[in-house]
Design an enzyme around this catalytic site. Structure first.
Site, mmCIF file in Angstrom:
data_model
loop_
_atom_site.group_PDB
_atom_site.id
_atom_site.type_symbol
_atom_site.label_atom_id
_atom_site.label_comp_id
_atom_site.label_asym_id
_atom_site.label_seq_id
_atom_site.Cartn_x
_atom_site.Cartn_y
_atom_site.Cartn_z
ATOM 1 N N ASP A 219 -2.008 8.446 0.461
ATOM 2 C CA ASP A 219 -2.204 7.376 1.430
ATOM 3 C C ASP A 219 -3.545 6.732 1.098
ATOM 4 O OD1 ASP A 219 -2.790 5.740 3.518
ATOM 5 O OD2 ASP A 219 -2.447 7.222 5.098
ATOM 6 N N LYS A 246 -4.813 -2.295 4.448
ATOM 7 C CA LYS A 246 -6.184 -2.730 4.728
ATOM 8 C C LYS A 246 -6.695 -3.785 3.737
ATOM 9 C CE LYS A 246 -7.708 0.788 7.867
ATOM 10 N NZ LYS A 246 -7.038 2.076 8.037
#
Ligand SMILES: *Cc1c(COP(=O)(O)O)cnc(C)c1O
Length: 394
Positions: A219, A246
């Site tokens: 991740d 992000k």
């Protein structure tokens, strides 16, 4: 009214109202603030970047969004090619979604169904203590359409281990026959407290995953695009699936990608329709998001952001060298992350207002006073952020 995130609405203090933003700065009516949080770690190129803004404008003049079911378009094709090109190994198969949490859901579904498609019963997941992988809860589970979700019927266990090789080996010894994946935030665990660990853990994880036929998921929603001082941690140890979010869009708009290797993709690629991946966020492959991501990745490469990050990391280490205080438990620095962990969370009460007056936006939580700074800071701007943190203790 607005229901704010992670807040007790009854006691939360008034949020700062932002009226403009440019470079690493956000502006309220009466203060110019260095954003030491990069808008939840995403805005790495600064605000109002002409090239990124222009990428969105140009695409908006054509179309903002069409669905990816049965349709495709240049921005999504180019972005998937670009991700396949910049990611290491054969991480080539890009599944897009609208947030980091969903990209993790997709990775976990891939790992689960990978073994369903191969006729193996491996339902459990190995994860890390203090891990954070998003906030989603139960949307698929409470749905009642077996056509979509038949592959995900059975409940599984999640085991959590510390980032020691001993714990890793023990977990594999005990559970290897039921594990479908090990999922980690590689090297840097973010929201769980900016915990940093050694690459040897990941190297051993790769070996054990190979030995016992378990998929390794990174991740990298937070760590991707330089945050650890590596472009991707996947450059050091190759996972089977990587999640990006992000900073993928330069922090302009929500989007994420779950990118799988050939082995994973191959288990879904067959004449059997039941082997298809049954997932499809409405806004996956959004054209604005793909266009700005593409422009952001080009910027990352062209302007050599990795050197900027290494330079700022050195400034951070120099600035923090020798600093200590009796209320501090530990100071941790890696790449574009500096965290001062205090012994008692009360120590940080009032810091946000203090930093505001000094021209810095910060959002400490629990025991963690931190910065995940944008990479466009000058040396002086980074030193201002860090000195503000240090001066709080004096
Ligand atoms: C922020 C984060 C997520 C969740 O991403 P959202 O876009 O907020 O859903 C998942 N994993 C990690 C490691 C994160 O830092």
């Amino acid at each position: 009214m607005i229901w704010y995130p992670y807040e007790q609405m009854k006691t939360m203090k008034e949020p700062y109202k932002i009226i403009d933003a440019e470079g690493p700065y956000i502006y309220t009516k009466d203060q110019k603030l260095l954003d030491s949080v990069s808008s939840w770690w995403s805005n790495i190129y600064g605000y109002k970047h002409p090239e990124l803004t222009n990428a969105i404008k140009t695409q908006a003049n054509q179309f903002c969004h069409v669905m990816l079911g049965g349709l495709t378009h240049d921005p999504v094709e180019k972005l998937s090619d670009k991700l396949a090109q910049i990611l290491p190994g054969d991480l080539d198969y890009c599944f897009f979604s609208d947030s980091g949490s969903v990209s993790v859901e997709v990775a976990l579904k891939m790992a689960h169904q990978y073994y369903v498609n191969k006729g193996q019963d491996k339902k459990d997941v190995l994860a890390l203590t203090h891990s954070y992988h998003g906030d989603t809860f139960r949307a698929m589970e409470i749905g009642d359409d077996p056509d979509y979700h038949f592959a995900f019927k059975e409940k599984n266990h999640v085991f959590h281990i510390d980032t020691t090789i001993e714990a890793l080996e023990q977990a594999f010894a005990e559970h290897h026959d039921t594990l479908n994946c090990l999922i980690v935030e590689p090297l840097l665990q973010g929201a769980g407290g900016f915990l940093m660990y050694d690459v040897s853990f990941l190297e051993r994880a790769r070996e054990l995953c190979d030995e016992y036929d378990v998929l390794l998921i990174f991740d990298e929603v937070a760590t991707g695009f330089g945050r650890t001082g590596n472009r991707f941690v996947a450059d050091l140890v190759l996972p089977d699936i990587i999640c990006l979010g992000k900073a993928l869009t330069g922090g302009y708009i929500g989007h994420a990608a779950t990118v799988a290797n050939h082995k994973v993709f191959d288990a879904f690629y067959s004449d059997n329709p039941d082997h298809a991946l049954m997932h499809g966020p409405t806004f996956m492959g959004n054209a604005l998001a793909c266009s700005v991501s593409l422009a952001a990745i080009e910027l990352f490469e062209r302007d050599d952001y990795m050197s900027k990050i290494h330079h700022l990391e050195n400034i951070a280490k120099e600035t923090m060298r020798g600093f200590s205080h009796e209320s501090i438990k530990e100071i941790r620095i890696m790449g574009g992350c500096v965290c001062i962990e205090v012994k008692n969370p009360a120590t940080l009460k009032g810091y946000q207002e203090y930093a505001y007056k000094k021209g810095v936006f910060a959002r400490p939580f629990l025991n963690f006073l931190y910065t995940m700074f944008p990479y466009v800071l000058t040396d002086e701007e980074l030193i201002l952020i860090l000195n503000t943190m240090k001066e709080w203790f004096e």
